[in-house]
Scaffold this active site. Structure first.
Site, short mmCIF file in Angstrom:
data_model
loop_
_atom_site.label_atom_id
_atom_site.label_comp_id
_atom_site.label_asym_id
_atom_site.label_seq_id
_atom_site.Cartn_x
_atom_site.Cartn_y
_atom_site.Cartn_z
N ASP A 1 60.71 -18.61 106.51
CA ASP A 1 61.99 -18.31 105.86
C ASP A 1 62.48 -19.59 105.21
O ASP A 1 62.94 -20.51 105.89
CB ASP A 1 62.99 -17.78 106.89
CG ASP A 1 64.32 -17.39 106.26
OD1 ASP A 1 64.54 -17.72 105.06
OD2 ASP A 1 65.16 -16.78 106.94
N LYS B 1 69.06 -18.32 98.11
CA LYS B 1 70.07 -19.36 97.85
C LYS B 1 69.89 -20.08 96.50
O LYS B 1 70.47 -19.66 95.52
CB LYS B 1 70.15 -20.32 99.03
CG LYS B 1 70.75 -19.60 100.27
CD LYS B 1 71.31 -20.51 101.32
CE LYS B 1 72.18 -19.75 102.29
NZ LYS B 1 71.50 -19.25 103.49
N PHE C 1 68.30 -18.57 112.11
CA PHE C 1 69.20 -17.67 111.37
C PHE C 1 68.42 -17.05 110.23
O PHE C 1 67.79 -17.75 109.44
CB PHE C 1 70.42 -18.41 110.81
CG PHE C 1 71.34 -17.49 110.06
CD1 PHE C 1 72.28 -16.72 110.74
CD2 PHE C 1 71.24 -17.36 108.67
CE1 PHE C 1 73.11 -15.84 110.04
CE2 PHE C 1 72.06 -16.47 107.98
CZ PHE C 1 73.00 -15.72 108.66
C1 LIG Z 1 71.46 -17.92 104.28
C2 LIG Z 1 70.20 -17.59 104.95
C3 LIG Z 1 69.72 -16.25 105.01
C4 LIG Z 1 70.54 -15.10 104.50
O1 LIG Z 1 70.72 -15.16 103.13
P1 LIG Z 1 71.88 -14.25 102.45
O2 LIG Z 1 71.69 -14.47 101.00
O3 LIG Z 1 73.18 -14.74 102.98
O4 LIG Z 1 71.61 -12.84 102.87
C5 LIG Z 1 68.49 -16.02 105.55
N1 LIG Z 1 67.74 -17.03 106.05
C6 LIG Z 1 68.16 -18.31 106.03
C7 LIG Z 1 67.28 -19.38 106.56
C8 LIG Z 1 69.41 -18.63 105.50
O5 LIG Z 1 69.85 -19.89 105.50
#
Ligand SMILES: *Cc1c(COP(=O)(O)O)cnc(C)c1O
Length: 391
Positions: free
Chosen positions: A220, A249, A135
């Protein structure tokens, strides 16, 4: 249904399945609803509120910055952006920072940075290899590298040149490499996809493969970064520095801020003035949040605490596997763990809410535990007690 829920339902585009609770305030690792009911928070607003709620040092820094200045745009320097970038360099061990407003936006920037690198080097590379069950966010680039068809299908056609490998299967990555491969993108610990931790062999193998083939490695760390796995960023425990990394986050403790970071080598051939930008990115309020968050993490050794609490949590969750037929497996590390369950996840999270416990699902059959990193053993015990009632 109370008036807050009614108002929300009437005005908001219906894109979220929300729990029937209206949260009003927080203190420590607890949240309180409008009726005064107390909830133990093992969701942290999607792994964001790592310092819990009501941290006076953080709140004080934010209030002071609001009174001073909270927006300038990137037309001008401000007094806080450089310090925040330095702080992220220090904790991320990367070299060059670009501030965004969210994780998804950090991923968009990371993908563009990789494409620009290939463009400037004249390699003709443009393809991305991503992982199944991954994701990466909701923008078109991020959705294009997200490894679950339900996120992608309604929005096709997406960014071309993306293929998906099996997570923790190096051969499946190798099989997708072509002379057009620009970058491999992966989460060192997959969150949304169901809490899958990369093996050391996989992380090291991808680093080696990328080096041999002239491919960039993008980690990521939007969810697993900033102390959650027990090291500041998850890749650091493998010793496999990526070329590009995303974060968001927890880095601003709940003030909306993200970033992507490049190594000096990549930065030298990547985005230049005019290539990329964002009006709010690096705004003084967000930067004050980042600086103070990093400072508190370092001073209070939050990552080490998360590691210790994670070990305790793992022991307790493993006991649930012994005790309950419906709990089959414990996954993850640090304070980003999950249990695989054979009962419907939504039944469990809803029943937990009634017990005063906030937990969330991951993937199709996993209950995820991503509490504030400042929890103590007593909070883990309390969570297990409530969860047992639910199970
Ligand atoms: C939550 C998340 C995103 C997206 O972040 P947003 O601030 O919601 O756009 C991207 N990559 C990972 C691994 C995530 O957990």
């Amino acid at each position: 249904m109370n008036r807050y829920m009614e108002e929300t339902n009437q005005a908001l585009l219906h894109t979220y399945n929300q729990f029937p609770v209206v949260l009003e305030r927080g203190e420590g690792v607890y949240l309180y609803d409008t009726e005064g009911k107390k909830y133990l928070d093992f969701a942290a607003g999607y792994a964001v509120s790592s310092l819990g709620y009501g941290n006076q040092e953080l709140n004080g820094a934010l209030k002071a910055q609001i009174d001073r200045l909270f927006h300038t745009s990137n037309l001008y320097y401000n007094t806080v952006c450089g310090e925040a970038a330095e702080a992220l360099k220090r904790v991320s061990k990367m070299d060059r920072i670009f501030f965004t407003n969210s994780g998804g936006e950090a991923v968009e920037g990371a993908l563009k940075a990789a494409r620009k690198y290939a463009y400037k080097k004249g390699t003709g590379r443009y393809e991305f290899i991503a992982m199944e069950e991954s994701f990466h966010g909701r923008g078109f680039g991020a959705v294009s590298v997200t490894g679950h068809t339900s996120y992608r299908e309604p929005f096709e056609p997406l960014v071309p040149g993306v293929s998906f490998a099996k997570y923790n299967d190096l051969d499946s990555v190798r099989a997708l490499v072509t002379d057009k491969t620009c970058a491999v993108i992966l989460e060192p610990l997959q969150g949304e996809g169901g809490i899958h931790l990369a093996t050391e062999e996989f992380m090291k193998g991808i680093r080696k493969l990328c080096d041999e083939e002239g491919i960039l490695m993008i980690c990521d760390e939007v969810q697993c970064g900033m102390g959650r796995t027990g090291s500041m960023f998850a890749w650091q425990s493998y010793g496999t520095r990526p070329d590009i990394m995303t974060m968001a986050k927890a880095i601003g403790s709940g003030i909306p801020v993200g970033a992507f970071a490049l190594t000096e080598e990549v930065a030298a051939y990547s985005l230049e003035p005019g290539d990329h930008g964002t009006t709010y990115g690096g705004n003084p309020l967000a930067c004050a949040a980042v600086s103070k968050t990093a400072e508190i993490f370092e001073k209070e050794e939050i990552a080490a605490h998360a590691k210790a609490m994670g070990q305790y949590l793992k022991e307790k969750l493993q006991m649930l596997v012994q005790e309950y037929d419906c709990v089959t497996e414990v996954r993850g590390t640090g304070l980003m763990q999950g249990i695989r369950v054979t009962k419907p996840v939504s039944g469990i999270t809803n029943a937990a809410l009634k017990e005063g416990l906030l937990i969330i699902g991951a993937g199709t059959d996993v209950i995820r535990f991503v509490p504030p990193l400042v929890i103590e053993k007593e909070h883990i015990d309390e969570m297990i007690e409530k969860l047992k009632k639910v199970l």
